[in-house]
Design a protein around this motif. Structure first.
Motif, PDB file in Angstrom:
ATOM      1  N   LYS A 104       0.818  -1.212   0.025  1.00 45.15           N
ATOM      2  CA  LYS A 104      -0.082  -0.109  -0.075  1.00 45.15           C
ATOM      3  C   LYS A 104       0.898   1.298   0.088  1.00 45.15           C
ATOM      4  O   LYS A 104       0.553   2.218  -0.586  1.00 45.15           O
ATOM      5  CB  LYS A 104      -1.100  -0.109   1.121  1.00 45.15           C
ATOM      6  N   LYS A 107       1.832   1.909  -3.212  1.00 44.90           N
ATOM      7  CA  LYS A 107       0.744   2.270  -4.214  1.00 44.90           C
ATOM      8  C   LYS A 107       0.723   1.166  -5.199  1.00 44.90           C
ATOM      9  O   LYS A 107       0.514   1.596  -6.477  1.00 44.90           O
ATOM     10  CB  LYS A 107       0.800   3.655  -4.716  1.00 44.90           C
ATOM     11  N   LEU A 153      -5.567  -4.063  -4.822  1.00 43.83           N
ATOM     12  CA  LEU A 153      -5.411  -2.821  -3.803  1.00 43.83           C
ATOM     13  C   LEU A 153      -5.921  -1.587  -4.261  1.00 43.83           C
ATOM     14  O   LEU A 153      -6.521  -1.702  -5.521  1.00 43.83           O
ATOM     15  CB  LEU A 153      -3.971  -2.508  -3.559  1.00 43.83           C
ATOM     16  N   TYR A 155      -5.256   1.257  -5.334  1.00 41.03           N
ATOM     17  CA  TYR A 155      -4.264   2.695  -5.581  1.00 41.03           C
ATOM     18  C   TYR A 155      -4.379   2.455  -6.974  1.00 41.03           C
ATOM     19  O   TYR A 155      -3.064   2.326  -7.686  1.00 41.03           O
ATOM     20  CB  TYR A 155      -2.814   2.531  -4.708  1.00 41.03           C
TER      21      TYR A 155
END
Length: 157
Positions: A104, A107, A153, A155
């Motif tokens: 995370k 990103k 995720l 992002y």
């Protein structure tokens, strides 16, 4: 007492290899791709933009994992291992939590992994952390792989 997660340095190359060889030989066998990644992890993983982290517990290296780049913002979570005497202490879950937080921070869009139905505990933990099964491709990196999982995720770039 929690494990300390530390980044790879050359002095940990044999620990990384030995942790992985131990579980591979217990459940499967060491495949050519394993040998390539484990015998020369500095070039085969780090040298292509990957990462290796280790779990230190009571001043011993007892666990590890790697991130191997696949495509832009997509990394494979692999070579995760916990030394048998330290299994059940939630070190694997600590490694996954660290891995997801790291991803995370970077990103990344997705994390994929390959596993096996012969490892139900690992599959349970991956599902607990949000990984979902996706179709396997025809050309697999490992003969033992009969499960491919992915975590999306939040992002997108």
């Amino acid at each position: 007492m929690a494990a300390k997660i530390i980044p790879f340095t050359a002095k940990y190359a044999s620990a990384f290899k030995n942790l992985n060889i131990a579980w591979l030989e217990k459940y499967f066998y060491v495949e050519p791709k394993d040998e390539e990644l484990l015998s020369n992890c500095e070039n085969a993983i780090l040298g292509i933009g990957g990462y290796i982290f280790l779990a230190e517990y009571q001043k011993k290296i007892v666990g590890c994992f790697s991130f191997i780049p696949h495509k832009k913002d997509n990394f494979e979570l692999g070579k995760m291992a916990i030394a048998e005497p330290y299994q059940g202490l939630k070190i694997g879950q600590q490694l996954i939590t660290f891995a997801l937080n790291f991803a995370k921070q970077q990103k990344w869009k997705t994390i994929t992994l390959y596993s096996s139905t012969k490892l139900p505990t690992a599959l349970h933990i991956y599902r607990k952390y949000g990984f979902k099964e996706i179709p396997l491709e025809k050309e697999l990196p490992y003969a033992r792989s009969d499960v491919k999982m992915e975590l999306q995720l939040l992002y997108p770039r």
